[in-house]
Design a protein around this motif. Structure first.
Motif, PDB file in Angstrom:
ATOM      1  N   LYS A   1      17.425   0.491 -71.124  1.00  0.00           N
ATOM      2  CA  LYS A   1      18.434   1.504 -71.498  1.00  0.00           C
ATOM      3  C   LYS A   1      19.287   1.033 -72.676  1.00  0.00           C
ATOM      4  O   LYS A   1      19.400   1.733 -73.694  1.00  0.00           O
ATOM      5  N   THR A   2      19.863  -0.157 -72.547  1.00  0.00           N
ATOM      6  CA  THR A   2      20.744  -0.656 -73.611  1.00  0.00           C
ATOM      7  C   THR A   2      19.948  -0.910 -74.889  1.00  0.00           C
ATOM      8  O   THR A   2      20.437  -0.665 -75.995  1.00  0.00           O
ATOM      9  N   THR A   3      18.711  -1.383 -74.737  1.00  0.00           N
ATOM     10  CA  THR A   3      17.849  -1.592 -75.911  1.00  0.00           C
ATOM     11  C   THR A   3      17.671  -0.286 -76.664  1.00  0.00           C
ATOM     12  O   THR A   3      17.811  -0.225 -77.890  1.00  0.00           O
ATOM     13  N   LEU A   4      17.387   0.777 -75.953  1.00  0.00           N
ATOM     14  CA  LEU A   4      17.193   2.086 -76.594  1.00  0.00           C
ATOM     15  C   LEU A   4      18.470   2.548 -77.288  1.00  0.00           C
ATOM     16  O   LEU A   4      18.442   2.989 -78.440  1.00  0.00           O
ATOM     17  N   LEU A   5      19.596   2.412 -76.602  1.00  0.00           N
ATOM     18  CA  LEU A   5      20.864   2.849 -77.205  1.00  0.00           C
ATOM     19  C   LEU A   5      21.163   2.049 -78.472  1.00  0.00           C
ATOM     20  O   LEU A   5      21.621   2.602 -79.472  1.00  0.00           O
ATOM     21  N   ASN A   6      20.887   0.746 -78.415  1.00  0.00           N
ATOM     22  CA  ASN A   6      21.140  -0.091 -79.593  1.00  0.00           C
ATOM     23  C   ASN A   6      20.237   0.295 -80.765  1.00  0.00           C
ATOM     24  O   ASN A   6      20.666   0.260 -81.921  1.00  0.00           O
ATOM     25  N   ILE A   7      19.010   0.673 -80.473  1.00  0.00           N
ATOM     26  CA  ILE A   7      18.088   1.099 -81.543  1.00  0.00           C
ATOM     27  C   ILE A   7      18.595   2.393 -82.172  1.00  0.00           C
ATOM     28  O   ILE A   7      18.666   2.522 -83.399  1.00  0.00           O
ATOM     29  N   VAL A   8      18.994   3.353 -81.343  1.00  0.00           N
ATOM     30  CA  VAL A   8      19.482   4.640 -81.871  1.00  0.00           C
ATOM     31  C   VAL A   8      20.757   4.436 -82.684  1.00  0.00           C
ATOM     32  O   VAL A   8      20.952   5.078 -83.718  1.00  0.00           O
ATOM     33  N   ALA A   9      21.583   3.487 -82.245  1.00  0.00           N
ATOM     34  CA  ALA A   9      22.862   3.236 -82.939  1.00  0.00           C
ATOM     35  C   ALA A   9      22.668   2.438 -84.220  1.00  0.00           C
ATOM     36  O   ALA A   9      23.615   2.234 -84.976  1.00  0.00           O
ATOM     37  N   GLY A  10      21.434   1.942 -84.453  1.00  0.00           N
ATOM     38  CA  GLY A  10      21.194   1.132 -85.646  1.00  0.00           C
ATOM     39  C   GLY A  10      21.662  -0.298 -85.488  1.00  0.00           C
ATOM     40  O   GLY A  10      21.840  -1.018 -86.470  1.00  0.00           O
ATOM     41  N   GLU A  11      21.898  -0.714 -84.232  1.00  0.00           N
ATOM     42  CA  GLU A  11      22.367  -2.082 -83.970  1.00  0.00           C
ATOM     43  C   GLU A  11      21.189  -3.025 -83.737  1.00  0.00           C
ATOM     44  O   GLU A  11      21.371  -4.248 -83.694  1.00  0.00           O
TER      45      GLU A  11
ATOM     46  N   ASN B   1      28.092   8.185 -89.574  1.00  0.00           N
ATOM     47  CA  ASN B   1      28.142   9.365 -88.705  1.00  0.00           C
ATOM     48  C   ASN B   1      27.976   9.028 -87.233  1.00  0.00           C
ATOM     49  O   ASN B   1      27.944   9.935 -86.403  1.00  0.00           O
ATOM     50  N   ILE B   2      27.808   7.727 -86.946  1.00  0.00           N
ATOM     51  CA  ILE B   2      27.516   7.330 -85.562  1.00  0.00           C
ATOM     52  C   ILE B   2      28.677   6.512 -85.004  1.00  0.00           C
ATOM     53  O   ILE B   2      29.157   5.577 -85.651  1.00  0.00           O
ATOM     54  N   ALA B   3      29.114   6.894 -83.807  1.00  0.00           N
ATOM     55  CA  ALA B   3      30.110   6.090 -83.093  1.00  0.00           C
ATOM     56  C   ALA B   3      29.407   5.474 -81.893  1.00  0.00           C
ATOM     57  O   ALA B   3      28.730   6.177 -81.147  1.00  0.00           O
ATOM     58  N   TYR B   4      29.572   4.171 -81.724  1.00  0.00           N
ATOM     59  CA  TYR B   4      28.903   3.475 -80.640  1.00  0.00           C
ATOM     60  C   TYR B   4      29.931   2.750 -79.798  1.00  0.00           C
ATOM     61  O   TYR B   4      30.738   1.980 -80.313  1.00  0.00           O
ATOM     62  N   ILE B   5      29.903   3.009 -78.492  1.00  0.00           N
ATOM     63  CA  ILE B   5      30.819   2.329 -77.565  1.00  0.00           C
ATOM     64  C   ILE B   5      29.962   1.508 -76.603  1.00  0.00           C
ATOM     65  O   ILE B   5      29.268   2.074 -75.753  1.00  0.00           O
ATOM     66  N   PRO B   6      29.991   0.178 -76.733  1.00  0.00           N
ATOM     67  CA  PRO B   6      29.153  -0.658 -75.868  1.00  0.00           C
ATOM     68  C   PRO B   6      29.759  -0.742 -74.463  1.00  0.00           C
ATOM     69  O   PRO B   6      30.900  -0.347 -74.251  1.00  0.00           O
TER      70      PRO B   6
ATOM     71  N   VAL C   1      38.252  10.052 -83.246  1.00  0.00           N
ATOM     72  CA  VAL C   1      39.309  10.503 -84.166  1.00  0.00           C
ATOM     73  C   VAL C   1      38.706  10.976 -85.498  1.00  0.00           C
ATOM     74  O   VAL C   1      39.251  11.874 -86.137  1.00  0.00           O
ATOM     75  N   TRP C   2      37.590  10.390 -85.897  1.00  0.00           N
ATOM     76  CA  TRP C   2      36.996  10.765 -87.186  1.00  0.00           C
ATOM     77  C   TRP C   2      35.800  11.721 -87.030  1.00  0.00           C
ATOM     78  O   TRP C   2      35.065  11.964 -87.966  1.00  0.00           O
ATOM     79  N   LYS C   3      35.604  12.226 -85.830  1.00  0.00           N
ATOM     80  CA  LYS C   3      34.635  13.279 -85.546  1.00  0.00           C
ATOM     81  C   LYS C   3      33.190  12.906 -85.917  1.00  0.00           C
ATOM     82  O   LYS C   3      32.558  13.520 -86.790  1.00  0.00           O
ATOM     83  N   PRO C   4      32.637  11.945 -85.231  1.00  0.00           N
ATOM     84  CA  PRO C   4      31.246  11.563 -85.516  1.00  0.00           C
ATOM     85  C   PRO C   4      30.296  12.680 -85.103  1.00  0.00           C
ATOM     86  O   PRO C   4      30.631  13.495 -84.247  1.00  0.00           O
ATOM     87  N   LYS C   5      29.109  12.677 -85.655  1.00  0.00           N
ATOM     88  CA  LYS C   5      28.118  13.673 -85.243  1.00  0.00           C
ATOM     89  C   LYS C   5      27.265  13.145 -84.092  1.00  0.00           C
ATOM     90  O   LYS C   5      26.593  13.905 -83.404  1.00  0.00           O
ATOM     91  N   LEU C   6      27.267  11.828 -83.925  1.00  0.00           N
ATOM     92  CA  LEU C   6      26.481  11.233 -82.848  1.00  0.00           C
ATOM     93  C   LEU C   6      27.328  10.171 -82.161  1.00  0.00           C
ATOM     94  O   LEU C   6      27.831   9.253 -82.812  1.00  0.00           O
ATOM     95  N   LEU C   7      27.505  10.332 -80.867  1.00  0.00           N
ATOM     96  CA  LEU C   7      28.268   9.365 -80.081  1.00  0.00           C
ATOM     97  C   LEU C   7      27.315   8.720 -79.082  1.00  0.00           C
ATOM     98  O   LEU C   7      26.604   9.421 -78.365  1.00  0.00           O
ATOM     99  N   ILE C   8      27.311   7.400 -79.085  1.00  0.00           N
ATOM    100  CA  ILE C   8      26.436   6.668 -78.155  1.00  0.00           C
ATOM    101  C   ILE C   8      27.325   5.802 -77.271  1.00  0.00           C
ATOM    102  O   ILE C   8      28.140   5.033 -77.778  1.00  0.00           O
ATOM    103  N   ILE C   9      27.180   5.962 -75.947  1.00  0.00           N
ATOM    104  CA  ILE C   9      28.041   5.189 -75.036  1.00  0.00           C
ATOM    105  C   ILE C   9      27.171   4.537 -73.959  1.00  0.00           C
ATOM    106  O   ILE C   9      26.410   5.225 -73.279  1.00  0.00           O
ATOM    107  N   ASP C  10      27.363   3.260 -73.797  1.00  0.00           N
ATOM    108  CA  ASP C  10      26.593   2.508 -72.803  1.00  0.00           C
ATOM    109  C   ASP C  10      27.432   2.355 -71.533  1.00  0.00           C
ATOM    110  O   ASP C  10      28.467   1.701 -71.532  1.00  0.00           O
ATOM    111  N   GLU C  11      26.965   2.967 -70.462  1.00  0.00           N
ATOM    112  CA  GLU C  11      27.613   2.878 -69.145  1.00  0.00           C
ATOM    113  C   GLU C  11      29.109   3.204 -69.191  1.00  0.00           C
ATOM    114  O   GLU C  11      29.949   2.388 -68.804  1.00  0.00           O
TER     115      GLU C  11
END
Lengths: 415, 89
Positions: A151-161, A190-195, A262-272
């Motif tokens: 799961k986290t691997t997939l989220l990290n790939i989508v987030a570009g991490e 355009n991506i916000a990522y919350i680990p 606050v800056w209105k991303p188009k893609l938000l990725i949140i892990d757990e």
């Protein structure tokens, strides 16, 4: 008509005198139907709230008297204004706006697409394999699966991490997002990522949010406005003076969300996101995410991972279930279990297993077992939850808990 | 708009405020609208805190609460009027 409204008003006044709580609700409907001016409609709403909040009988009686007065005012207002041009025009205008909104659709552009994504960790040998996924604006996709399934691997790939080994990634809605030619610094704008593990913040919580907005181009008075907006929207005002370490897990997440949104991303990725939250905060956070994703002007795609299956079912548009690095299910919730061969129900009862089996003797079930937390029973498709519940009632099987999981995410786990 | 009113009537004003904030974000081009709603939200939160801490008695709190609620409802009416005028234009 005037006699009818006066008759209705008399009945309403009696209701208010006998049961002000119920009478207040009826007063709101009465005002909606008969008051020509909005002020009186508003007064009905506010009096109901005042009555609810009044701590003592004396204060409740004062509000009750105000309600009775309001009934008289509405009757008078109706008799004076009901058919006036201004009233009719105002009502038509409101209807027109409401109809317009009902017909509008927020944009649903694709913000991310993955085809055949592979990622292997050489040391452990674990592989994420053949992942296909699409994320649309306004959509929430939840990634579920047992621990260690990618799961986290997939989220990290989508987030570009994390870079994938094979497969194609595209971010069609973002500048620099074309497959094979991704400009990561543009895409990540355009991506916000919350680990899952939130890094600690520095001194001022508000300044961290202001800084995040500023580096995304929101400066000056706009910065103040947007930061104040998100603080109010996520209910953070009371905690602004605290230090990061003084915040509960729930409020740490909410501040992290504020910084991300606050800056209105188009893609938000949140892990757990729900991991450290009490049930009430989980529901608040999920509801906020749902509302934010569905924004008409600033819709957002959300990709999140969670183990809280029941809670995420209430907000997710699609589920992606990972099993040993592969997609075992990907689709809309109503597709879950569509091709099932049997129904599955979960329940808890005080009866011991022997007695339970005796009472279930006349029910043609397929399997009955205990997961360690609850009983699970499977039946043919022709036995639905209503029939099963009726059987339990008719055969004196007391229930503490019952849930139809035939089309639930829970079914994807082999419990 | 109906949903916001239902929340107010059901003693769920924080929910109503969230919806109002979302509504302004999505449907108003005027920054003053956003500022106004932020101020109303801030004022309502402060009122709730004062009431919880016993700084205000019921009568005073109710008076201020009613004032804020009228502000919210009048604001919604005003926005609907402006939106309908924009639609007509």
């Amino acid at each position: 008509m005037s006699q009818t409204i006066q008759h209705i008003a008399q009945t309403l006044k009696r209701d208010i005198e006998q049961n002000a709580t119920q009478g207040a609700k009826t007063l709101i409907d009465f005002a909606k139907q008969y008051a020509a001016t909005n002020k009186l409609k508003h007064e009905a709403l506010i009096l109901k709230l005042s009555y609810t909040k009044a701590p003592e009988q004396e204060q409740q009686q004062i509000v009750q008297t105000e309600m009775l007065d309001l009934v008289n005012k509405i009757v008078q207002d109706h008799l004076n204004n009901a058919q006036s041009e201004a009233t009719v025009a105002q009502q038509a205008a409101v209807q027109k706006v409401e109809q317009y909104f009902a017909e509008q659709n927020a944009p649903k552009d694709i913000v991310f697409e993955a085809n055949g994504i592979h990622k292997t960790y050489k040391r452990s040998g674990f592989s994420l394999r053949d992942i296909n996924l699409q994320l649309h604006l306004g959509e929430i996709v939840s990634v579920v699966g047992e621990n260690g399934n990618g799961k986290t691997t997939l989220l990290n790939i989508v987030a570009g991490e994390l870079l994938n080994d094979n497969g194609k990634l595209t971010y069609p809605a973002f500048e620099g997002g074309k497959a094979g030619n991704i400009t990561w610094y543009r895409v990540k704008e355009n991506i916000a990522y919350i680990p899952q593990e939130l890094p600690a913040w520095g001194d001022s919580l508000k300044q961290m949010i202001q800084f995040e907005a500023a580096i995304h181009g929101i400066r000056g008075k706009d910065n103040d406005l947007e930061v104040d907006y998100i603080i109010q929207r996520l209910g953070l005002e009371e905690h602004l003076n605290k230090r990061w370490r003084e915040l509960s897990g729930g409020f740490k997440l909410r501040f992290a969300l504020a910084k991300a949104l606050v800056w209105k991303p188009k893609l938000l990725i949140i892990d757990e996101p729900l991991a450290n939250l009490d049930i009430k905060t989980q529901l608040i956070v999920l509801k906020d995410l749902r509302n934010m994703a569905s924004s008409f002007r600033y819709p957002m795609a959300i990709l999140l991972s969670s183990q809280h299956l029941h809670e995420i079912e209430s907000v997710s548009d699609k589920i992606l279930f990972l099993k040993q690095g592969e997609v075992s299910f990907y689709g809309a919730l109503d597709q879950l279990g569509a091709a099932r061969q049997y129904n599955t129900f979960e329940f808890n009862t005080d009866l011991n297993t022997k007695t339970l089996k005796q009472r279930l003797a006349n029910l043609p079930y397929q399997k009955l077992y205990h997961t360690g937390i609850s009983h699970v029973i499977t039946t043919d498709l022709n036995i639905n939850y209503a029939q099963l519940l009726q059987y339990f009632l008719d055969n004196d099987i007391p229930l503490h808990y019952f849930r139809n999981i035939s089309q639930s995410v829970k079914k994807l786990f082999d419990l | 708009m109906d949903v916001i009113q239902v929340h107010i009537a059901s003693d769920e004003v924080p929910e109503a405020m969230k919806l109002l904030l979302d509504f302004v974000r999505d449907f108003s081009d005027d920054k003053e609208d956003k500022k106004e709603v932020i101020v109303i939200s801030h004022s309502y939160n402060r009122l709730e805190r004062q009431e919880r801490r016993g700084v205000l008695n019921f009568e005073l709190a109710d008076q201020q609460r009613r004032k804020l609620l009228y502000q919210i409802l009048d604001f919604m009416d005003d926005m609907m009027d402006r939106l309908s005028q924009n639609l007509a234009a």
